[in-house]
Design a protein around this motif. Structure first.
Motif, PDB file in Angstrom:
ATOM      1  N   ASP A  56       0.825  -1.224   0.000  1.00 46.83           N
ATOM      2  CA  ASP A  56       0.000   0.000   0.000  1.00 46.83           C
ATOM      3  C   ASP A  56       0.854   1.267   0.000  1.00 46.83           C
ATOM      4  OD1 ASP A  56      -2.295  -1.463   0.122  1.00 46.83           O
ATOM      5  OD2 ASP A  56      -2.788  -0.967   2.209  1.00 46.83           O
ATOM      6  N   GLN A  57       2.022   1.170   0.649  1.00 44.78           N
ATOM      7  CA  GLN A  57       2.866   2.379   0.784  1.00 44.78           C
ATOM      8  C   GLN A  57       3.449   2.818  -0.557  1.00 44.78           C
ATOM      9  OE1 GLN A  57       3.785  -0.642   1.457  1.00 44.78           O
ATOM     10  NE2 GLN A  57       5.991  -0.942   1.508  1.00 44.78           N
ATOM     11  N   MET A  58       3.371   1.919  -1.570  1.00 48.06           N
ATOM     12  CA  MET A  58       3.871   2.235  -2.917  1.00 48.06           C
ATOM     13  C   MET A  58       2.751   2.716  -3.843  1.00 48.06           C
ATOM     14  SD  MET A  58       7.028   1.638  -2.805  1.00 48.06           S
ATOM     15  CE  MET A  58       8.332   0.676  -2.066  1.00 48.06           C
ATOM     16  N   ASN A  69       7.379   6.990   0.357  1.00 49.98           N
ATOM     17  CA  ASN A  69       6.730   5.673   0.573  1.00 49.98           C
ATOM     18  C   ASN A  69       6.957   5.046   1.958  1.00 49.98           C
ATOM     19  OD1 ASN A  69       9.277   4.928  -1.457  1.00 49.98           O
ATOM     20  ND2 ASN A  69       8.995   3.358   0.111  1.00 49.98           N
ATOM     21  N   LYS A  70       6.813   5.870   2.992  1.00 51.33           N
ATOM     22  CA  LYS A  70       6.947   5.327   4.348  1.00 51.33           C
ATOM     23  C   LYS A  70       5.850   5.862   5.258  1.00 51.33           C
ATOM     24  CE  LYS A  70      11.871   4.496   4.003  1.00 51.33           C
ATOM     25  NZ  LYS A  70      11.796   3.073   3.741  1.00 51.33           N
ATOM     26  N   ILE A  71       5.367   4.957   6.132  1.00 54.16           N
ATOM     27  CA  ILE A  71       4.436   5.397   7.167  1.00 54.16           C
ATOM     28  C   ILE A  71       5.266   5.919   8.323  1.00 54.16           C
ATOM     29  CG2 ILE A  71       2.653   3.771   6.463  1.00 54.16           C
ATOM     30  CD1 ILE A  71       4.347   3.048   9.678  1.00 54.16           C
ATOM     31  N   PRO A  72       4.726   6.798   9.182  1.00 56.72           N
ATOM     32  CA  PRO A  72       3.366   7.310   9.215  1.00 56.72           C
ATOM     33  C   PRO A  72       3.224   8.603   8.399  1.00 56.72           C
ATOM     34  CG  PRO A  72       4.541   8.054  11.147  1.00 56.72           C
ATOM     35  CD  PRO A  72       5.517   7.216  10.359  1.00 56.72           C
ATOM     36  N   PHE A  88       4.365  14.200   6.534  1.00 53.08           N
ATOM     37  CA  PHE A  88       5.025  12.911   6.775  1.00 53.08           C
ATOM     38  C   PHE A  88       6.300  13.154   7.567  1.00 53.08           C
ATOM     39  CE2 PHE A  88       8.518  13.167   3.701  1.00 53.08           C
ATOM     40  CZ  PHE A  88       8.050  14.017   2.721  1.00 53.08           C
ATOM     41  N   GLU A  89       6.978  12.091   7.956  1.00 53.73           N
ATOM     42  CA  GLU A  89       8.136  12.047   8.868  1.00 53.73           C
ATOM     43  C   GLU A  89       7.620  12.145  10.308  1.00 53.73           C
ATOM     44  OE1 GLU A  89      11.413  11.357   8.797  1.00 53.73           O
ATOM     45  OE2 GLU A  89      11.314  10.913   6.670  1.00 53.73           O
ATOM     46  N   SER A  90       7.809  11.041  11.032  1.00 48.44           N
ATOM     47  CA  SER A  90       7.226  10.955  12.373  1.00 48.44           C
ATOM     48  C   SER A  90       7.694  12.081  13.301  1.00 48.44           C
ATOM     49  CB  SER A  90       7.524   9.585  12.992  1.00 48.44           C
ATOM     50  OG  SER A  90       8.913   9.369  13.065  1.00 48.44           O
ATOM     51  N   GLY A  91       8.960  12.495  13.175  1.00 49.24           N
ATOM     52  CA  GLY A  91       9.458  13.569  14.056  1.00 49.24           C
ATOM     53  C   GLY A  91       8.728  14.876  13.789  1.00 49.24           C
TER      54      GLY A  91
HETATM   55  N1  GSH Z   1      12.106   8.679   9.025  1.00 48.35           N
HETATM   56  C1  GSH Z   1      10.829   8.097   8.760  1.00 48.35           C
HETATM   57  C2  GSH Z   1      10.982   6.600   8.684  1.00 48.35           C
HETATM   58  C3  GSH Z   1       9.670   5.919   8.432  1.00 48.35           C
HETATM   59  C4  GSH Z   1       9.865   4.425   8.157  1.00 48.35           C
HETATM   60  O1  GSH Z   1      11.001   3.935   8.001  1.00 48.35           O
HETATM   61  N2  GSH Z   1       8.757   3.700   8.094  1.00 48.35           N
HETATM   62  C5  GSH Z   1       8.823   2.289   7.759  1.00 48.35           C
HETATM   63  C6  GSH Z   1       8.059   1.487   8.821  1.00 48.35           C
HETATM   64  S1  GSH Z   1       8.780   1.663  10.440  1.00 48.35           S
HETATM   65  C7  GSH Z   1       8.141   2.068   6.420  1.00 48.35           C
HETATM   66  O2  GSH Z   1       7.144   2.692   6.128  1.00 48.35           O
HETATM   67  N3  GSH Z   1       8.673   1.171   5.571  1.00 48.35           N
HETATM   68  C8  GSH Z   1       8.050   0.852   4.319  1.00 48.35           C
HETATM   69  C9  GSH Z   1       8.991   0.828   3.147  1.00 48.35           C
HETATM   70  O3  GSH Z   1      10.170   1.183   3.326  1.00 48.35           O
HETATM   71  O4  GSH Z   1       8.550   0.460   2.061  1.00 48.35           O
HETATM   72  C10 GSH Z   1       9.856   8.478   9.880  1.00 48.35           C
HETATM   73  O5  GSH Z   1      10.300   8.534  11.026  1.00 48.35           O
HETATM   74  O6  GSH Z   1       8.671   8.724   9.615  1.00 48.35           O
END
Ligand code: GSH
Length: 234
Positions: A56-58, A69-72, A88-91
C-alpha cells in the motif's frame, strides 16, 4: 464539514470523519509514535491501515502524501490558517501535534529546543541504527556470512543505548520530570529492539538499567498501550 476530496489518498482510504485528523499508518516503531501521541493528547483522529503485504505504501494514493513511501503520514483538515495540512516524517508529525495540542513539549524556548534535540537524536541515530541492526540480525541480512556489518550496528546501538542510559540517570524521563515527545519518539524503538528484533542479549540490554526502567514506565502508560495497537492489523 471538512472536505478532503482534493487529496487522492482519501480515494483509497475514505474518510468517515473528515473533520478529524487522518492517520495513515501501521503499528511499527515509527508508526506507533503518532498513534501514541494522538492517544496521549486526545486529539480526535481516524486511523487507516497501510498494509505492507500488499505494498500500500507504494500506491499512487499513498505517494501523493508521502513521496518517500513510508508510514506514518497524516492529514490535518484544520491545519495552519484553517487549511488542510498533509505531513510525513514521524518527528515532524510529533512536533506538529505537540504545537497543535499545546501538550508534551515544554513551553519555554530552552525546554522546547531540548525536546527537539532528543527527537532529532532518535530520528538521526536510534531509528536508523536499530533498524539496520534489525536487518542484519533478524531479517535478510542475517544470512550474510560476513558479520562485520551486523557487528558495526550492534556496536553503534550499544553506544546509543549508553548515551540514553547516561541521560536517564537521575531523571524520570528524557527531559527530567516532564514526559514529552522525546520519550514518545524513543521508547517504541527500544521496545522493538528487545522485543520484535529479539536483540536484547546481542546488545546487552542488562547493562542499561535506566533505559529498562524508563521503558517499563513508558509501556505502562494506558495511552501507550492503546497506541501500540493502532491501526488494528487485519
Ligand atoms: N524517518 C521516517 C521513517 C519511516 C519508516 O522507516 N517507516 C517504515 C516502517 S517503520 C516504512 O514505512 N517502511 C516501508 C517501506 O520502506 O517500504 C519516519 O520517522 O517517519
Amino acid at each position: 464539514m471538512s472536505d478532503l476530496s482534493a487529496f487522492p489518498i482519501t480515494k483509497k482510504w475514505p474518510a468517515a470523519h473528515p473533520e478529524r485528523i487522518q492517520l495513515y499508518s501501521l503499528p511499527t516503531p515509527n508508526g506507533v509514535k503518532v498513534s501514541i501521541m494522538l492517544e496521549e493528547t486526545g486529539l480526535p483522529y481516524e486511523p487507516h491501515l497501510v498494509r505492507f503485504d500488499t505494498n500500500d505504501q507504494m500506491s499512487p494514493e499513498f505517494l501523493s502524501v508521502n513521496p518517500n513511501n513510508k508510514i506514518p503520514a497524516i492529514i490535518d483538515p484544520h491545519g495552519p490558517d484553517g487549511k488542510p495540512l498533509p505531513l510525513f516524517e514521524s518527528g515532524a508529525i510529533l512536533l506538529y501535534l505537540a504545537d497543535k495540542s499545546g501538550q508534551l513539549i515544554p513551553r519555554d524556548a530552552a525546554g522546547r529546543y531540548e525536546a527537539i534535540q532528543w527527537v532529532m537524536f532518535q530520528m538521526g541515530g536510534i531509528g536508523p541504527m536499530f533498524g539496520q541492526l534489525g536487518f542484519f540480525h533478524k531479517f535478510a541480512g542475517k544470512e550474510y556470512e560476513d558479520k562485520r556489518p551486523r557487528d558495526r550496528y550492534v556496536a553503534e546501538s550499544r553506544r546509543l543505548l549508553g548515551v540514553l542510559d547516561q541521560r536517564l540517570e537521575g531523571r524520570e524521563w528524557l527531559l527530567g520530570d516532564t514526559y514529552s515527545i522525546a520519550d514518545i519518539a524513543t521508547f517504541p524503538w527500544v521496545r522493538n529492539l528487545i522485543g520484535f528484533y529479539e536483540a536484547a542479549e546481542l546488545v546487552g540490554i542488562q547493562d542499561f538499567a535506566n533505559v529498562r526502567r524508563v521503558l517499563a514506565a513508558f509501556v505502562a502508560r494506558p495511552a501507550v498501550a492503546r497506541g501500540l495497537e493502532i491501526p488494528k492489523r487485519q
